[in-house]
Design a protein around this motif. Structure first.
Motif, mmCIF file in Angstrom:
data_model
loop_
_atom_site.group_PDB
_atom_site.id
_atom_site.type_symbol
_atom_site.label_atom_id
_atom_site.label_comp_id
_atom_site.label_asym_id
_atom_site.label_seq_id
_atom_site.Cartn_x
_atom_site.Cartn_y
_atom_site.Cartn_z
ATOM 1 N N LEU A 5 0.797 -1.344 -0.084
ATOM 2 C CA LEU A 5 -0.023 -0.008 0.003
ATOM 3 C C LEU A 5 0.895 1.252 -0.014
ATOM 4 O O LEU A 5 1.690 1.428 1.026
ATOM 5 C CB LEU A 5 -0.887 0.100 1.210
ATOM 6 C CG LEU A 5 -1.797 1.411 1.476
ATOM 7 C CD1 LEU A 5 -2.648 1.697 0.238
ATOM 8 C CD2 LEU A 5 -2.689 1.128 2.683
ATOM 9 N N ILE A 6 0.658 1.944 -1.148
ATOM 10 C CA ILE A 6 1.482 3.533 -1.208
ATOM 11 C C ILE A 6 0.616 4.517 -1.046
ATOM 12 O O ILE A 6 -0.376 4.644 -1.514
ATOM 13 C CB ILE A 6 2.132 3.255 -2.749
ATOM 14 C CG1 ILE A 6 3.095 2.165 -2.927
ATOM 15 C CG2 ILE A 6 2.969 4.433 -2.673
ATOM 16 C CD1 ILE A 6 3.307 2.072 -4.455
ATOM 17 N N GLN A 44 -5.687 5.358 8.514
ATOM 18 C CA GLN A 44 -6.622 4.374 7.879
ATOM 19 C C GLN A 44 -5.532 3.329 7.228
ATOM 20 O O GLN A 44 -6.000 2.120 7.327
ATOM 21 C CB GLN A 44 -7.345 5.032 6.757
ATOM 22 C CG GLN A 44 -8.401 5.890 7.313
ATOM 23 C CD GLN A 44 -9.122 5.437 8.362
ATOM 24 O OE1 GLN A 44 -9.996 4.503 8.220
ATOM 25 N NE2 GLN A 44 -9.220 6.190 9.666
ATOM 26 N N ALA A 45 -4.392 3.568 6.653
ATOM 27 C CA ALA A 45 -3.705 2.771 5.955
ATOM 28 C C ALA A 45 -3.025 1.754 6.958
ATOM 29 O O ALA A 45 -2.851 0.543 6.516
ATOM 30 C CB ALA A 45 -2.462 3.595 5.281
ATOM 31 N N ARG A 46 -2.601 2.180 8.112
ATOM 32 C CA ARG A 46 -1.880 1.273 8.979
ATOM 33 C C ARG A 46 -3.064 0.392 9.474
ATOM 34 O O ARG A 46 -2.502 -0.815 10.005
ATOM 35 C CB ARG A 46 -1.521 1.933 10.476
ATOM 36 C CG ARG A 46 -0.300 2.922 9.899
ATOM 37 C CD ARG A 46 0.563 3.330 11.338
ATOM 38 N NE ARG A 46 -0.550 4.235 12.068
ATOM 39 C CZ ARG A 46 -0.684 5.669 11.963
ATOM 40 N NH1 ARG A 46 0.098 6.193 11.085
ATOM 41 N NH2 ARG A 46 -1.458 6.426 12.534
ATOM 42 N N ALA A 47 -4.326 0.488 9.494
ATOM 43 C CA ALA A 47 -5.037 -0.534 9.663
ATOM 44 C C ALA A 47 -5.556 -1.374 8.960
ATOM 45 O O ALA A 47 -6.135 -2.628 9.227
ATOM 46 C CB ALA A 47 -6.738 0.351 10.079
ATOM 47 N N LEU A 106 -1.701 -1.309 -4.110
ATOM 48 C CA LEU A 106 -2.590 0.031 -3.947
ATOM 49 C C LEU A 106 -2.093 1.235 -3.880
ATOM 50 O O LEU A 106 -0.916 1.095 -3.157
ATOM 51 C CB LEU A 106 -3.689 -0.480 -2.933
ATOM 52 C CG LEU A 106 -4.400 -1.689 -2.721
ATOM 53 C CD1 LEU A 106 -4.917 -1.747 -1.488
ATOM 54 C CD2 LEU A 106 -5.314 -1.797 -3.644
ATOM 55 N N LEU A 107 -2.312 2.264 -4.502
ATOM 56 C CA LEU A 107 -1.977 3.389 -4.480
ATOM 57 C C LEU A 107 -2.989 4.567 -4.159
ATOM 58 O O LEU A 107 -3.812 4.385 -4.830
ATOM 59 C CB LEU A 107 -1.154 3.893 -5.606
ATOM 60 C CG LEU A 107 -0.194 5.344 -5.523
ATOM 61 C CD1 LEU A 107 1.156 5.111 -6.340
ATOM 62 C CD2 LEU A 107 -1.176 6.510 -6.091
ATOM 63 N N ILE A 108 -2.821 5.214 -3.101
ATOM 64 C CA ILE A 108 -3.818 6.503 -2.713
ATOM 65 C C ILE A 108 -3.155 7.485 -2.606
ATOM 66 O O ILE A 108 -2.109 7.906 -2.308
ATOM 67 C CB ILE A 108 -4.616 5.982 -1.344
ATOM 68 C CG1 ILE A 108 -3.539 5.836 -0.317
ATOM 69 C CG2 ILE A 108 -5.262 4.791 -1.810
ATOM 70 C CD1 ILE A 108 -4.278 5.525 1.101
ATOM 71 N N ALA A 114 -12.919 10.048 3.094
ATOM 72 C CA ALA A 114 -13.728 9.139 3.041
ATOM 73 C C ALA A 114 -13.062 7.609 2.769
ATOM 74 O O ALA A 114 -13.971 6.688 2.957
ATOM 75 C CB ALA A 114 -15.082 9.433 2.160
ATOM 76 N N LEU A 115 -11.851 7.645 2.269
ATOM 77 C CA LEU A 115 -11.187 6.423 2.022
ATOM 78 C C LEU A 115 -10.806 6.042 2.898
ATOM 79 O O LEU A 115 -9.528 5.864 3.551
ATOM 80 C CB LEU A 115 -10.214 6.884 0.917
ATOM 81 C CG LEU A 115 -9.653 5.649 -0.045
ATOM 82 C CD1 LEU A 115 -10.582 5.038 -0.883
ATOM 83 C CD2 LEU A 115 -8.481 6.050 -0.760
ATOM 84 N N ASP A 116 -11.635 5.085 3.650
ATOM 85 C CA ASP A 116 -11.165 4.561 5.021
ATOM 86 C C ASP A 116 -10.661 3.089 4.899
ATOM 87 O O ASP A 116 -10.707 2.531 3.630
ATOM 88 C CB ASP A 116 -12.573 4.607 5.852
ATOM 89 C CG ASP A 116 -13.668 3.847 5.367
ATOM 90 O OD1 ASP A 116 -13.273 2.902 4.626
ATOM 91 O OD2 ASP A 116 -14.607 4.088 5.929
ATOM 92 N N ALA A 117 -10.381 2.416 5.951
ATOM 93 C CA ALA A 117 -9.657 1.013 6.093
ATOM 94 C C ALA A 117 -10.557 0.120 5.560
ATOM 95 O O ALA A 117 -10.068 -0.904 4.820
ATOM 96 C CB ALA A 117 -9.108 0.865 7.507
#
Length: 207
Positions: A5-6, A44-47, A106-108, A114-117
């Motif tokens: 995840l980036i 969120q990413a860490r979740a 995944l790249l965000i 609103a882009l949650d875990a």
């Protein structure tokens, strides 16, 4: 299948970060919101229990916000540089790099709170069914792209920051016969009108 995840982020520097929000928030307010968005995105990413979590930054990695992010995340977060080129070149380079090691990527960005875990997990699962996944943005772009292999046609020689980005991406995917999954669209926080989409209390805290 291992997943990377980036998170793509720009240094939250006053006068340079979230410039389209400066008329509403001022330079410092816009930069403070950019940092808040970064912190929220990384939370969120860490979740998401991925094997590789990366914060890929520009123009350099010296901003204190990036150091704080690494302190909070510990050894789990890898800090890298986006490097030169337009947005498409930088995204393609980052995705290709992690896909040489991991089966899914995944790249965000940091503009869509609103882009949650939960959505991140749905996007990761979608890559079991198709080689690409997107979360469109309400402004016509996209807030997330996920791939199981590098696809340069989606990124190179693309016109970015227009309301046609997602539409053009779909057309390119169809042209090369690339199946994809789309999850429900989310709002980006780019313009003053977008501030209505911030979580409750964020503007008060940002004042």
């Amino acid at each position: 299948m291992t997943t990377a995840l980036i998170v793509f982020a720009k240094a939250p520097v006053a006068g340079l970060a979230k410039t389209r929000l400066i008329p509403a928030l001022g330079p410092e307010g816009a930069a403070n919101l950019a940092e808040r968005l970064l912190e929220h995105t990384l939370q969120q990413a860490r979740a998401l229990p991925v094997e590789h979590l990366e914060l890929c930054v520009s123009p350099n990695d010296q901003h204190p916000a990036f150091g704080r992010a690494c302190d909070v995340s510990g050894d789990r977060l890898h800090l890298t540089l986006q490097g030169e080129g337009d947005l498409g070149q930088r995204m393609y380079r980052a995705l290709s790099r992690v896909l040489s090691v991991h089966r899914r990527a995944l790249l965000i960005g940091t503009d869509a709170p609103a882009l949650d875990a939960r959505i991140l997990a749905q996007a990761e699962q979608a890559l079991d069914l198709a080689p690409a996944v997107f979360v469109p943005a309400l402004d016509g772009g996209y807030a997330l792209v996920g791939l199981t292999r590098p696809v340069p046609e989606l990124f190179l020689d693309m016109t970015w920051s227009t309301p046609q980005v997602m539409q053009d991406t779909r057309a390119r995917a169809r042209k090369i016969g690339l199946p994809w999954t789309e999850l429900p669209a989310v709002p980006d926080i780019d313009e003053p009108a977008d501030l209505a989409h911030l979580p409750e209390g964020w503007l008060t805290c940002n004042a």
